[in-house]
Motif scaffolding. Structure first.
Motif, PDB file in Angstrom:
ATOM      1  N   GLY A   1      93.371  20.190  54.174  1.00 33.81           N
ATOM      2  CA  GLY A   1      92.819  19.875  55.490  1.00 33.81           C
ATOM      3  C   GLY A   1      93.762  19.151  56.452  1.00 33.81           C
ATOM      4  N   THR A   2      94.830  19.661  56.525  1.00 33.61           N
ATOM      5  CA  THR A   2      96.233  19.659  57.062  1.00 33.61           C
ATOM      6  C   THR A   2      96.361  20.800  57.802  1.00 33.61           C
ATOM      7  OG1 THR A   2      97.772  18.047  56.071  1.00 33.61           O
ATOM      8  CG2 THR A   2      98.554  19.267  57.394  1.00 33.61           C
ATOM      9  N   VAL A   3      96.854  21.185  58.890  1.00 34.07           N
ATOM     10  CA  VAL A   3      96.652  22.331  59.884  1.00 34.07           C
ATOM     11  C   VAL A   3      98.492  23.046  59.958  1.00 34.07           C
ATOM     12  CG1 VAL A   3      96.092  23.789  62.338  1.00 34.07           C
ATOM     13  CG2 VAL A   3      94.703  21.284  61.522  1.00 34.07           C
ATOM     14  N   PHE A   4      98.313  23.801  59.486  1.00 32.96           N
ATOM     15  CA  PHE A   4      99.614  24.945  59.861  1.00 32.96           C
ATOM     16  C   PHE A   4      99.644  25.758  61.209  1.00 32.96           C
ATOM     17  CE2 PHE A   4      99.693  23.032  55.963  1.00 32.96           C
ATOM     18  CZ  PHE A   4     101.425  22.674  55.462  1.00 32.96           C
ATOM     19  N   ARG A   5     100.306  25.956  62.002  1.00 34.38           N
ATOM     20  CA  ARG A   5     100.460  26.306  63.339  1.00 34.38           C
ATOM     21  C   ARG A   5     101.617  27.733  63.285  1.00 34.38           C
ATOM     22  NH1 ARG A   5     100.051  22.951  67.871  1.00 34.38           N
ATOM     23  NH2 ARG A   5      97.704  22.623  67.348  1.00 34.38           N
TER      24      ARG A   5
ATOM     25  N   GLY B   1     100.469  30.884  67.429  1.00 36.74           N
ATOM     26  CA  GLY B   1      98.779  29.960  67.514  1.00 36.74           C
ATOM     27  C   GLY B   1      98.169  29.959  67.025  1.00 36.74           C
ATOM     28  N   ILE B   2      97.862  31.006  65.938  1.00 35.34           N
ATOM     29  CA  ILE B   2      96.738  31.261  64.940  1.00 35.34           C
ATOM     30  C   ILE B   2      97.327  30.213  64.229  1.00 35.34           C
ATOM     31  CG2 ILE B   2      95.855  32.187  62.513  1.00 35.34           C
ATOM     32  CD1 ILE B   2      95.532  33.768  65.621  1.00 35.34           C
ATOM     33  N   GLU B   3      95.714  29.202  63.583  1.00 39.05           N
ATOM     34  CA  GLU B   3      95.661  27.970  62.479  1.00 39.05           C
ATOM     35  C   GLU B   3      95.288  27.785  61.170  1.00 39.05           C
ATOM     36  OE1 GLU B   3      93.696  24.971  65.149  1.00 39.05           O
ATOM     37  OE2 GLU B   3      95.729  24.645  66.133  1.00 39.05           O
ATOM     38  N   TYR B   4      96.066  27.895  60.599  1.00 37.67           N
ATOM     39  CA  TYR B   4      95.086  27.364  58.747  1.00 37.67           C
ATOM     40  C   TYR B   4      95.023  26.584  58.763  1.00 37.67           C
ATOM     41  CZ  TYR B   4      97.044  32.521  59.110  1.00 37.67           C
ATOM     42  OH  TYR B   4      97.416  33.912  60.141  1.00 37.67           O
ATOM     43  N   VAL B   5      94.238  25.866  57.858  1.00 34.32           N
ATOM     44  CA  VAL B   5      94.594  24.446  57.418  1.00 34.32           C
ATOM     45  C   VAL B   5      94.166  24.489  55.571  1.00 34.32           C
ATOM     46  CG1 VAL B   5      91.768  22.857  56.781  1.00 34.32           C
ATOM     47  CG2 VAL B   5      92.422  24.870  58.762  1.00 34.32           C
ATOM     48  N   SER B   6      94.786  23.309  55.290  1.00 35.76           N
ATOM     49  CA  SER B   6      95.336  23.730  53.429  1.00 35.76           C
ATOM     50  C   SER B   6      94.106  23.237  53.008  1.00 35.76           C
ATOM     51  CB  SER B   6      96.248  22.355  53.464  1.00 35.76           C
ATOM     52  OG  SER B   6      95.894  20.962  53.710  1.00 35.76           O
ATOM     53  N   THR B   7      94.229  23.484  51.890  1.00 40.52           N
ATOM     54  CA  THR B   7      93.267  23.177  50.565  1.00 40.52           C
ATOM     55  C   THR B   7      93.204  22.517  49.254  1.00 40.52           C
ATOM     56  OG1 THR B   7      93.377  25.187  48.982  1.00 40.52           O
ATOM     57  CG2 THR B   7      92.112  25.824  51.490  1.00 40.52           C
TER      58      THR B   7
ATOM     59  N   THR C   1      98.420  38.773  57.656  1.00 37.54           N
ATOM     60  CA  THR C   1      99.748  38.595  58.091  1.00 37.54           C
ATOM     61  C   THR C   1     100.294  39.373  57.296  1.00 37.54           C
ATOM     62  OG1 THR C   1     101.479  38.330  59.158  1.00 37.54           O
ATOM     63  CG2 THR C   1     100.538  36.141  58.379  1.00 37.54           C
ATOM     64  N   THR C   2     101.253  39.989  56.703  1.00 36.82           N
ATOM     65  CA  THR C   2     102.575  40.218  55.595  1.00 36.82           C
ATOM     66  C   THR C   2     104.248  39.735  55.968  1.00 36.82           C
ATOM     67  OG1 THR C   2     102.821  42.498  56.132  1.00 36.82           O
ATOM     68  CG2 THR C   2     100.809  41.555  54.633  1.00 36.82           C
ATOM     69  N   GLU C   3     104.044  39.091  57.113  1.00 37.31           N
ATOM     70  CA  GLU C   3     105.163  39.084  57.592  1.00 37.31           C
ATOM     71  C   GLU C   3     105.377  37.607  57.868  1.00 37.31           C
ATOM     72  OE1 GLU C   3     105.699  40.372  61.594  1.00 37.31           O
ATOM     73  OE2 GLU C   3     105.365  42.276  61.415  1.00 37.31           O
ATOM     74  N   ALA C   4     107.217  37.122  57.207  1.00 32.08           N
ATOM     75  CA  ALA C   4     107.301  35.852  56.819  1.00 32.08           C
ATOM     76  C   ALA C   4     107.411  35.210  58.349  1.00 32.08           C
ATOM     77  CB  ALA C   4     109.131  35.795  56.198  1.00 32.08           C
ATOM     78  N   ALA C   5     107.296  34.019  58.361  1.00 32.71           N
ATOM     79  CA  ALA C   5     106.607  33.226  59.605  1.00 32.71           C
ATOM     80  C   ALA C   5     106.865  31.710  58.834  1.00 32.71           C
ATOM     81  CB  ALA C   5     106.243  33.383  60.116  1.00 32.71           C
ATOM     82  N   GLN C   6     107.728  30.930  60.114  1.00 33.11           N
ATOM     83  CA  GLN C   6     107.506  29.346  59.800  1.00 33.11           C
ATOM     84  C   GLN C   6     106.254  28.423  60.711  1.00 33.11           C
ATOM     85  OE1 GLN C   6     111.837  27.438  60.247  1.00 33.11           O
ATOM     86  NE2 GLN C   6     111.236  25.786  61.157  1.00 33.11           N
ATOM     87  N   TYR C   7     105.946  27.644  60.171  1.00 36.69           N
ATOM     88  CA  TYR C   7     105.181  27.147  60.567  1.00 36.69           C
ATOM     89  C   TYR C   7     104.237  26.123  61.066  1.00 36.69           C
ATOM     90  CZ  TYR C   7     102.986  31.608  58.795  1.00 36.69           C
ATOM     91  OH  TYR C   7     101.615  33.056  58.888  1.00 36.69           O
ATOM     92  N   GLU C   8     104.601  25.507  62.193  1.00 35.12           N
ATOM     93  CA  GLU C   8     104.390  23.751  62.430  1.00 35.12           C
ATOM     94  C   GLU C   8     103.444  23.210  61.416  1.00 35.12           C
ATOM     95  OE1 GLU C   8     103.563  22.946  66.685  1.00 35.12           O
ATOM     96  OE2 GLU C   8     103.302  24.514  67.273  1.00 35.12           O
ATOM     97  N   VAL C   9     103.056  21.934  61.450  1.00 35.01           N
ATOM     98  CA  VAL C   9     102.873  21.084  61.112  1.00 35.01           C
ATOM     99  C   VAL C   9     101.964  19.738  62.680  1.00 35.01           C
ATOM    100  CG1 VAL C   9     101.779  19.159  59.157  1.00 35.01           C
ATOM    101  CG2 VAL C   9     104.225  20.738  58.468  1.00 35.01           C
ATOM    102  N   VAL C  10     100.933  20.741  62.498  1.00 35.75           N
ATOM    103  CA  VAL C  10      99.809  19.528  64.038  1.00 35.75           C
ATOM    104  C   VAL C  10      99.920  18.454  63.356  1.00 35.75           C
ATOM    105  CG1 VAL C  10      97.836  19.947  64.899  1.00 35.75           C
ATOM    106  CG2 VAL C  10      98.211  22.177  64.082  1.00 35.75           C
ATOM    107  N   GLY C  11     100.865  18.316  63.960  1.00 36.50           N
ATOM    108  CA  GLY C  11      99.942  15.785  64.228  1.00 36.50           C
ATOM    109  C   GLY C  11     101.164  15.294  64.140  1.00 36.50           C
ATOM    110  N   LEU C  12     102.618  15.775  62.922  1.00 36.95           N
ATOM    111  CA  LEU C  12     103.171  15.250  63.158  1.00 36.95           C
ATOM    112  C   LEU C  12     104.062  15.365  64.180  1.00 36.95           C
ATOM    113  CD1 LEU C  12     104.648  16.681  59.723  1.00 36.95           C
ATOM    114  CD2 LEU C  12     103.435  14.748  60.352  1.00 36.95           C
TER     115      LEU C  12
END
Length: 653
Positions: free
Chosen positions: A170-174, A178-184, A233-244
């Protein structure tokens, strides 16, 4: 001889006016009924069973019926049937995982608490008689057109050399936009690697220390919080870990290349357990480094276990990172690197190399890792082997080390095209590894093209094969209700009694200690020839009694008391009143089978010495552990008529 129905049979078939009326109204139905009754009569005749054997269904109480995905014989004589979630996503979502222990001697059943979803795991026998079970299911597949939220693999980086980081499910990656993704699932990222660099001035004096930090990395599957094209998305990008916050926020981040709504495959787990046959429970051991779904586990000559292939924690085929389990330390270490498609058939051969027959069960590209070969683990070299007919139809084929193992001949039977192909082949091929330049040569053809064929080594040195289907997962009513024996000496098949239960995908068969063969499972795609009704998992157990147990007036040879372990010379002595008629002894490793893959079973010819007292019998086991891997075995003795004893269990250290 011609078979003639008895008077009772004729009365049952023709003596009722109701039946005559039925025949008049519905002649085809009456004919079909008559044929079924006659067939049942014929196959129960003693002269038929003596020649072809017989089948019988095992009564299973409703509460113990199970979607048997895996079957393993334990040295207690009981059979472990593992379903996990049983290819049922409702069970998976509810956390309902099942294992049943079946005692064929008493036809008794017991439920075993199942800690994780072992559906499509790997398993192998350990030297002490425990069963190692590793891998399984972390997530069910989602097919094209059914994926609602963009998802894919996220590489999680940790640049801190001071501590590992665990991110909960359930960790959120942004994303930068600004699009957010959730770990399963939960993911743990090790500490970064710190290396010290030493350099010198031209004068030879040491320069100040420098350190180099290499980020550690783990994978996790993520999916978008919301539906919609914005998350694709099919482009490489870096995602921040929300909450850290603070240094953690700087050191830990995600990297993703492709997040789409394309088909999402099954995902594996890292969990590993040993099943204790005495305590009858699963015991946790260290998890694998890689998650694996559809892996093969193969025992090595030193008692360790090699785990290969499988789908990882983001649904990709493990790219060749294999690992080795040590049953002494209960831990895993890195193994030799080589790519295989999922559930590859790997056999330990004399000298310690592994033979890959090309048989496999499902995932991986059609043009990668499918050629047979000999794999030298010490040098990590792979020598390809040629001569195989229909090399594009090895998926869902059966493979086995022919009896006796000393001959070093391996057989491949049937198989089909990659994926959901309609192709199937009747080809069998045999390779003699003792030859100077071994190649596959064609053996006798099966009666028809067959996928998912079950093949079982027998105490009399024959191979019993049954079931399977012509098409993918029994599609179009293509189950093969046939059985046959293969004789390695004559290189020919002979007919056996026909099973009554169809067996295709997710089916198993194994030799029981009493010399019979038990069959389980089957997971057809459809339940009708027109492919309009979704398939129902087959939960019946059917047991085949071979012809050698139907020979009238022939009592089985009996092994009496004896040691359950070998002496320092590799020998064990037993008492028997039948010593005079016993002509050979076989040591047979118990099966651990799934998805037509059974790399455990093997039959070893033993030296046989009869005592001068006429009632003692000494067997001599080869001391080559590449031929006889350590573990528990069934010891059968066979008389001059080909009738085997019931097995005695014996441990080889």
């Amino acid at each position: 001889m011609a078979y003639r129905p008895s008077k009772q049979f004729k009365k049952t078939l023709l003596g009722s006016g109701a039946v005559l009326v039925l025949a008049a109204l519905n002649a085809p139905a009456a004919v079909s009924f008559a044929e079924e009754k006659y067939h049942a009569y014929k196959i129960a005749r003693p002269d038929y069973t003596r020649r072809y054997g017989s089948w019988a269904e095992v009564p299973v109480p409703a509460e113990y019926r199970i979607n048997a995905i895996h079957a393993a014989l334990l040295h207690t004589g009981k059979v472990l049937l593992i379903a996990g979630s049983g290819n049922d996503q409702k069970n998976f979502d509810a956390g309902t995982f099942e294992t049943i222990l079946w005692d064929p001697a008493r036809n008794a059943f017991k439920k075993v608490p199942t800690p994780v979803d072992f559906f499509c795991s790997g398993h192998t026998q350990l030297p002490d008689g425990r069963l190692l079970v590793a891998g399984g299911t972390a997530r069910y597949e989602v097919l094209d057109g059914e994926v609602k939220k963009a998802g894919g693999g996220m590489r999680v980086k940790n640049e801190s050399p001071d501590k590992e980081v665990t991110l909960k499910k359930g960790t959120v990656f942004r994303s930068p936009s600004g699009i957010e993704y959730v770990s399963t699932s939960e993911v743990t990222v090790p500490r970064a690697k710190r290396e010290f660099e030493i350099s010198y001035f031209a004068s030879g004096q040491m320069k100040p220390w420098k350190t180099k930090v290499t980020a550690a990395e783990s994978r996790v599957f993520v999916e978008a919080r919301e539906e919609g094209p914005e998350a694709l998305t099919t482009e490489a990008a870096q995602y921040e870990v929300v909450g850290l916050t603070g240094e953690d926020a700087d050191n830990v981040y995600g990297l993703a290349q492709k997040l789409t709504t394309e088909k999402q495959d099954f995902q594996g787990i890292k969990a590993a357990y040993e099943f204790d046959p005495k305590a009858e429970r699963y015991v946790p051991v260290a998890p694998m480094k890689d998650a694996r779904w559809y892996p093969t586990l193969v025992g090595l000559q030193d008692g360790r276990v090699l785990a290969v292939s499988g789908l990882n924690d983001v649904g990709d085929v493990v790219p060749g990172d294999n690992e080795i389990y040590d049953p002494e330390s209960k831990k895993w270490t890195k193994g030799p690197f080589h790519y295989f498609p999922t559930y590859p058939a790997l056999f330990l051969t004399r000298g310690g190399k592994l033979l890959y027959t090309g048989s496999n069960a499902g995932y991986g590209p059609a043009d990668k890792g499918r050629e047979p070969g000999l794999w030298d683990l010490e040098t990590n070299t792979f020598t390809k082997l040629g001569g195989l007919t229909d090399p594009d139809q090895l998926e869902t084929s059966a493979s086995l080390l022919l009896p006796p193992a000393q001959n070093q001949k391996v057989m491949v039977l049937g198989g089909g095209g990659v994926g959901e192909s309609e192709k199937s082949t009747a080809r069998t091929s045999v390779i003699d590894l003792s030859a100077d330049s071994p190649v596959f040569t064609d053996g006798p053809a099966l009666p028809q093209g067959t996928r998912y064929l079950s093949s079982v080594l027998m105490p009399d040195d024959t191979v019993f094969t049954s079931g399977g289907s012509r098409d993918y997962r029994g599609r179009s009513g293509s189950d093969v209700l046939r059985a046959q024996f293969y004789d390695p000496e004559s290189n020919a098949f002979t007919e056996a009694a026909e099973p009554t239960v169809g067996r295709n995908y997710h089916s198993e068969a194994l030799l029981l200690p009493d010399g019979r063969v038990a069959t389980f499972g089957s997971d057809p795609l459809y339940d009708d020839e027109d492919n309009t009704k979704l398939g129902t998992f087959e939960q019946r157990i059917e047991v085949f009694t071979p012809p050698y147990l139907h020979r009238a007036g022939t009592a089985r040879p009996v092994l009496g008391g004896g040691s359950r372990e070998l002496d320092r010379n590799g020998r064990a002595t037993f008492t028997t009143e039948d010593a005079g008629r016993i002509v050979k002894a076989r040591l047979m490793r118990p099966s651990a089978v799934t998805h037509t893959t059974d790399v455990e079973q093997r039959s070893i010819a033993l030296g046989l010495t009869k005592g001068s007292d006429g009632v003692t019998l000494t067997v001599d086991v080869p001391d080559d552990r590449t031929l006889v891997p350590p573990g528990w075995y069934m010891l059968f003795v066979v008389d001059r008529d080909g009738v085997p004893s019931e097995a005695q269990w014996i441990q080889v250290g």
